[in-house]
Design a protein around this motif. Structure first.
Motif, PDB file in Angstrom:
ATOM      1  N   TYR A   4      35.755  33.237  90.696  1.00  0.00           N
ATOM      2  CA  TYR A   4      36.153  33.219  92.108  1.00  0.00           C
ATOM      3  C   TYR A   4      35.054  32.731  93.040  1.00  0.00           C
ATOM      4  N   THR A   5      33.805  32.708  92.608  1.00  0.00           N
ATOM      5  CA  THR A   5      32.716  32.211  93.451  1.00  0.00           C
ATOM      6  C   THR A   5      32.482  30.705  93.274  1.00  0.00           C
ATOM      7  N   SER A   6      33.232  30.090  92.388  1.00  0.00           N
ATOM      8  CA  SER A   6      33.061  28.662  92.130  1.00  0.00           C
ATOM      9  C   SER A   6      33.708  27.823  93.222  1.00  0.00           C
ATOM     10  N   ARG A   7      33.110  26.689  93.503  1.00  0.00           N
ATOM     11  CA  ARG A   7      33.692  25.772  94.484  1.00  0.00           C
ATOM     12  C   ARG A   7      35.005  25.193  93.978  1.00  0.00           C
ATOM     13  N   TYR A   8      35.288  25.317  92.691  1.00  0.00           N
ATOM     14  CA  TYR A   8      36.501  24.766  92.100  1.00  0.00           C
ATOM     15  C   TYR A   8      37.606  25.812  91.923  1.00  0.00           C
ATOM     16  N   TYR A   9      37.335  27.053  92.294  1.00  0.00           N
ATOM     17  CA  TYR A   9      38.261  28.160  92.049  1.00  0.00           C
ATOM     18  C   TYR A   9      39.665  27.911  92.587  1.00  0.00           C
ATOM     19  N   SER A  10      39.770  27.406  93.797  1.00  0.00           N
ATOM     20  CA  SER A  10      41.077  27.267  94.439  1.00  0.00           C
ATOM     21  C   SER A  10      41.789  25.951  94.121  1.00  0.00           C
ATOM     22  N   LEU A  11      41.175  25.116  93.308  1.00  0.00           N
ATOM     23  CA  LEU A  11      41.793  23.818  92.998  1.00  0.00           C
ATOM     24  C   LEU A  11      42.879  23.953  91.933  1.00  0.00           C
ATOM     25  N   ASP A  12      43.930  23.185  92.109  1.00  0.00           N
ATOM     26  CA  ASP A  12      45.009  23.156  91.124  1.00  0.00           C
ATOM     27  C   ASP A  12      44.564  22.365  89.906  1.00  0.00           C
ATOM     28  N   THR A  13      45.183  22.674  88.773  1.00  0.00           N
ATOM     29  CA  THR A  13      44.968  21.876  87.572  1.00  0.00           C
ATOM     30  C   THR A  13      46.197  21.000  87.364  1.00  0.00           C
ATOM     31  N   ALA A  14      45.993  19.909  86.688  1.00  0.00           N
ATOM     32  CA  ALA A  14      47.066  18.984  86.378  1.00  0.00           C
ATOM     33  C   ALA A  14      46.866  18.500  84.942  1.00  0.00           C
ATOM     34  N   VAL A  15      47.848  17.786  84.437  1.00  0.00           N
ATOM     35  CA  VAL A  15      47.762  17.266  83.076  1.00  0.00           C
ATOM     36  C   VAL A  15      48.056  15.768  83.102  1.00  0.00           C
ATOM     37  N   TYR A  16      47.156  15.007  82.504  1.00  0.00           N
ATOM     38  CA  TYR A  16      47.347  13.567  82.350  1.00  0.00           C
ATOM     39  C   TYR A  16      47.842  13.329  80.927  1.00  0.00           C
ATOM     40  N   THR A  17      48.914  12.577  80.787  1.00  0.00           N
ATOM     41  CA  THR A  17      49.448  12.260  79.465  1.00  0.00           C
ATOM     42  C   THR A  17      49.148  10.801  79.166  1.00  0.00           C
ATOM     43  N   THR A  18      48.436  10.555  78.087  1.00  0.00           N
ATOM     44  CA  THR A  18      48.084   9.190  77.695  1.00  0.00           C
ATOM     45  C   THR A  18      49.312   8.474  77.136  1.00  0.00           C
ATOM     46  N   THR A  19      49.188   7.175  76.960  1.00  0.00           N
ATOM     47  CA  THR A  19      50.307   6.412  76.396  1.00  0.00           C
ATOM     48  C   THR A  19      50.626   6.866  74.973  1.00  0.00           C
ATOM     49  N   GLY A  20      49.653   7.436  74.306  1.00  0.00           N
ATOM     50  CA  GLY A  20      49.866   7.950  72.949  1.00  0.00           C
ATOM     51  C   GLY A  20      50.443   9.362  72.935  1.00  0.00           C
ATOM     52  N   GLY A  21      50.657   9.943  74.110  1.00  0.00           N
ATOM     53  CA  GLY A  21      51.248  11.270  74.192  1.00  0.00           C
ATOM     54  C   GLY A  21      50.245  12.414  74.253  1.00  0.00           C
ATOM     55  N   ARG A  22      48.978  12.091  74.179  1.00  0.00           N
ATOM     56  CA  ARG A  22      47.962  13.145  74.250  1.00  0.00           C
ATOM     57  C   ARG A  22      47.889  13.688  75.678  1.00  0.00           C
ATOM     58  N   GLN A  23      47.846  15.003  75.809  1.00  0.00           N
ATOM     59  CA  GLN A  23      47.773  15.629  77.125  1.00  0.00           C
ATOM     60  C   GLN A  23      46.347  16.094  77.405  1.00  0.00           C
ATOM     61  N   ILE A  24      45.840  15.681  78.562  1.00  0.00           N
ATOM     62  CA  ILE A  24      44.468  15.999  78.943  1.00  0.00           C
ATOM     63  C   ILE A  24      44.509  16.759  80.266  1.00  0.00           C
ATOM     64  N   PRO A  25      44.186  18.062  80.226  1.00  0.00           N
ATOM     65  CA  PRO A  25      44.174  18.834  81.477  1.00  0.00           C
ATOM     66  C   PRO A  25      42.927  18.501  82.298  1.00  0.00           C
TER      67      PRO A  25
END
Length: 101
Positions: A4-25
């Motif tokens: 909770y003290t991190s500058r990134y705490y409130s940021l949303d996460t997302a997932v990128y899906t490569t053309t090969g179907g691999r998901q990268i959060p």
């Protein structure tokens, strides 16, 4: 994902899906706040050998909160605030903020 003290705490996460179907959060982009919108706690003169974590420890009580000083000075690179060229300049230190999540 982040403390909770991190500058990134409130940021949303997302997932990128490569053309090969691999998901990268990933964490969505963080924008620097406007320094004028932060309440000023102090201005600190930079001395030879100063580091931002040392300034944060002296003023905020927690060295890992140096990023809040970066935000108050619109600094993407913490070293820009305390390098040799910064000796003698004033660095804005904001009131401590806890990211909302």
């Amino acid at each position: 994902m982040f403390d909770y003290t991190s500058r990134y705490y409130s940021l949303d996460t997302a997932v990128y899906t490569t053309t090969g179907g691999r998901q990268i959060p990933y964490v969505r982009r963080r924008f620097l706040p406007q320094p004028d919108g932060l309440t000023l706690l102090a201005q600190v003169g930079v001395t030879q050998g100063d580091r931002l974590d040392l300034i944060a420890a002296r003023t905020l009580g927690v060295p890992t909160q140096y990023w809040q000083i970066c935000d108050a000075n619109s600094a993407m690179n913490p070293f820009d605030l305390t390098g040799d060229a910064a000796v003698g300049t004033l660095v804005r230190v904001p009131m401590p903020q806890t990211p909302q999540g």
